[in-house]
Design a protein around this motif. Structure first.
Motif, mmCIF file in Angstrom:
data_model
loop_
_atom_site.group_PDB
_atom_site.id
_atom_site.type_symbol
_atom_site.label_atom_id
_atom_site.label_comp_id
_atom_site.label_asym_id
_atom_site.label_seq_id
_atom_site.Cartn_x
_atom_site.Cartn_y
_atom_site.Cartn_z
ATOM 1 N N UNK A 94 -22.339 -27.002 -49.967
ATOM 2 C CA UNK A 94 -21.318 -27.068 -48.931
ATOM 3 C C UNK A 94 -20.047 -26.326 -49.301
ATOM 4 N N UNK A 95 -19.372 -25.841 -48.268
ATOM 5 C CA UNK A 95 -18.130 -25.089 -48.458
ATOM 6 C C UNK A 95 -17.045 -25.935 -49.112
ATOM 7 N N UNK A 96 -17.054 -27.243 -48.794
ATOM 8 C CA UNK A 96 -16.039 -28.124 -49.344
ATOM 9 C C UNK A 96 -16.066 -28.212 -50.848
ATOM 10 N N UNK A 97 -17.232 -28.020 -51.454
ATOM 11 C CA UNK A 97 -17.335 -28.081 -52.922
ATOM 12 C C UNK A 97 -16.560 -26.925 -53.551
ATOM 13 N N UNK A 98 -16.697 -25.743 -52.976
ATOM 14 C CA UNK A 98 -15.973 -24.575 -53.493
ATOM 15 C C UNK A 98 -14.467 -24.760 -53.322
ATOM 16 N N UNK A 99 -14.051 -25.213 -52.143
ATOM 17 C CA UNK A 99 -12.620 -25.412 -51.891
ATOM 18 C C UNK A 99 -12.039 -26.491 -52.801
ATOM 19 N N UNK A 100 -12.824 -27.555 -53.048
ATOM 20 C CA UNK A 100 -12.353 -28.612 -53.936
ATOM 21 C C UNK A 100 -12.184 -28.089 -55.353
ATOM 22 N N UNK A 101 -13.123 -27.262 -55.810
ATOM 23 C CA UNK A 101 -13.017 -26.664 -57.139
ATOM 24 C C UNK A 101 -11.741 -25.838 -57.265
ATOM 25 N N UNK A 102 -11.463 -24.996 -56.276
ATOM 26 C CA UNK A 102 -10.276 -24.139 -56.333
ATOM 27 C C UNK A 102 -8.992 -24.965 -56.242
ATOM 28 N N UNK A 103 -8.999 -25.988 -55.408
ATOM 29 C CA UNK A 103 -7.816 -26.842 -55.289
ATOM 30 C C UNK A 103 -7.554 -27.595 -56.583
ATOM 31 N N UNK A 104 -8.592 -28.186 -57.152
ATOM 32 C CA UNK A 104 -8.453 -28.923 -58.415
ATOM 33 C C UNK A 104 -7.981 -28.010 -59.536
ATOM 34 N N UNK A 105 -8.502 -26.790 -59.554
ATOM 35 C CA UNK A 105 -8.147 -25.841 -60.607
ATOM 36 C C UNK A 105 -6.691 -25.410 -60.529
ATOM 37 N N UNK A 106 -6.218 -25.098 -59.340
ATOM 38 C CA UNK A 106 -4.910 -24.465 -59.209
ATOM 39 C C UNK A 106 -3.781 -25.375 -58.747
ATOM 40 N N UNK A 107 -4.090 -26.487 -58.105
ATOM 41 C CA UNK A 107 -3.033 -27.378 -57.636
ATOM 42 C C UNK A 107 -2.631 -28.324 -58.765
ATOM 43 N N UNK A 108 -2.038 -27.749 -59.790
ATOM 44 C CA UNK A 108 -1.724 -28.519 -60.993
ATOM 45 C C UNK A 108 -0.492 -27.931 -61.669
ATOM 46 N N UNK A 109 0.309 -28.802 -62.237
ATOM 47 C CA UNK A 109 1.467 -28.361 -63.019
ATOM 48 C C UNK A 109 1.151 -28.353 -64.514
ATOM 49 N N UNK A 110 -0.143 -28.434 -64.846
ATOM 50 C CA UNK A 110 -0.555 -28.490 -66.249
ATOM 51 C C UNK A 110 -0.723 -27.113 -66.880
ATOM 52 N N UNK A 111 -0.483 -26.062 -66.111
ATOM 53 C CA UNK A 111 -0.568 -24.707 -66.659
ATOM 54 C C UNK A 111 0.799 -24.264 -67.158
ATOM 55 N N UNK A 112 0.822 -23.483 -68.221
ATOM 56 C CA UNK A 112 2.092 -22.988 -68.747
ATOM 57 C C UNK A 112 2.724 -22.014 -67.770
ATOM 58 N N UNK A 113 4.031 -21.895 -67.838
ATOM 59 C CA UNK A 113 4.730 -20.952 -66.969
ATOM 60 C C UNK A 113 4.441 -19.530 -67.418
ATOM 61 N N UNK A 114 4.207 -18.668 -66.470
ATOM 62 C CA UNK A 114 3.900 -17.271 -66.751
ATOM 63 C C UNK A 114 5.175 -16.457 -66.959
ATOM 64 N N UNK A 115 5.300 -15.863 -68.138
ATOM 65 C CA UNK A 115 6.440 -14.988 -68.402
ATOM 66 C C UNK A 115 6.400 -13.766 -67.497
ATOM 67 N N UNK A 116 5.198 -13.335 -67.154
ATOM 68 C CA UNK A 116 5.059 -12.197 -66.252
ATOM 69 C C UNK A 116 5.681 -12.499 -64.892
ATOM 70 N N UNK A 117 5.353 -13.653 -64.315
ATOM 71 C CA UNK A 117 5.878 -14.005 -63.001
ATOM 72 C C UNK A 117 7.389 -14.230 -63.046
ATOM 73 N N UNK A 118 7.869 -14.789 -64.143
ATOM 74 C CA UNK A 118 9.316 -14.982 -64.297
ATOM 75 C C UNK A 118 10.017 -13.626 -64.358
#
Length: 286
Positions: free
Chosen positions: A80-104
């Protein structure tokens, strides 16, 4: 041995980013230094790492490992499509990643238009206190002819707006492949890309005000490899109406023959150097 960028070209690129003449176009390589705060693992960004992350670290069949949209289509058909969307949401909707010096570093130029084909929230976090417009790509949505959602950020939060009510004077972050915030929408599977690219070619995946803003712009591709047809088709239509001589620059440390031919045909000048040559100490401090 790291390659360097000629000082006059470096100054031209920096000046163009600051003036808005040059639009940054971010690919997976822009996230190369982002890691999980607890595990230290790199954020999945490119096709291969996304497939492995989606499949619990295990490789999929060789034909599916070719490209993430193909692997995502396989998962969608089976689970199902929802499984893929859930994976992407879980992966990226998080503040547990370090801040990117590139983006800053990039945010320091106060750009008025940024294109980011990654699905993360790094640049949204950089603009968390900055009023801006967020354009998010969507696919296979009933009830609308458009393939995007428009959000306006007031410096504190997002609110969905229409083409008629959007404040087009604000800086724009264009996330064609989606983002989990403020609402999760993603272009992920082959079916998503077919629908999105079809409507992109027809002019329905970019808001009218952004079509006007992009006329005569030049682009700087950062962390984007140009050896896959999917990425190239999306990019070609997004930069439509660009300037000439050159239309863009692509920072690619070791370009392939296929990338060289494509860039020559598109009027894109390849800068054979790592991103660190463009950013200098800003990236080394990450």
């Amino acid at each position: 041995m790291s390659l360097t960028i000629p000082s006059d070209l470096l100054a031209q690129l920096h000046a163009g980013l600051a003036s808005g003449e040059i639009v940054p176009y971010l690919g997976p390589g822009a996230l190369a230094h982002v890691t999980h705060k607890v595990t230290g693992k790199p954020i999945p960004a490119d096709s291969n790492s996304l497939i492995l992350a989606m499949n619990n670290g295990q490789p999929m069949a060789p034909r599916l490992m070719y490209e993430f949209p193909r692997a995502a289509m396989n998962v969608e058909l089976k689970r199902g499509r929802g499984v893929v969307n859930k994976f992407l949401t879980t992966t990226y909707d998080s503040d547990d990643w370090t801040e990117s010096a590139f983006h800053a570093w990039l945010a320091g130029f106060n750009p008025d238009y940024v294109i980011d084909v990654n699905r993360d929230i790094q640049f949204q976090q950089q603009w968390a206190g900055t009023p801006h417009i967020l354009v998010v790509g969507i696919a296979r949505m009933a009830g609308t002819a458009f393939r995007y959602r428009l959000y306006q950020h007031d410096g504190e939060k997002y609110a969905e707006v229409s083409n008629e009510s959007v404040d087009s004077s604000l800086p724009v972050l264009f996330k064609p492949m989606g983002t989990p915030r403020p609402n999760p929408d993603f272009i992920a599977s082959d079916a998503d890309y077919v629908d999105y690219i079809t409507e992109l070619m027809g002019g329905f995946s970019i808001p009218p005000f952004l079509k006007a803003r992009r006329v005569g712009k030049r682009y700087l591709f950062l962390g984007l490899r140009l050896n896959r047809d999917t990425e190239r088709m999306v990019m070609s239509d997004i930069i439509y109406d660009c300037s000439t001589g050159p239309a863009a620059w692509a920072v690619i440390e070791e370009p392939t023959a296929k990338e060289r031919r494509f860039c020559a045909r598109m009027g894109i000048e390849i800068i054979e150097a790592p991103l660190s040559a463009l950013l200098g100490e800003a990236l080394e401090a990450a």
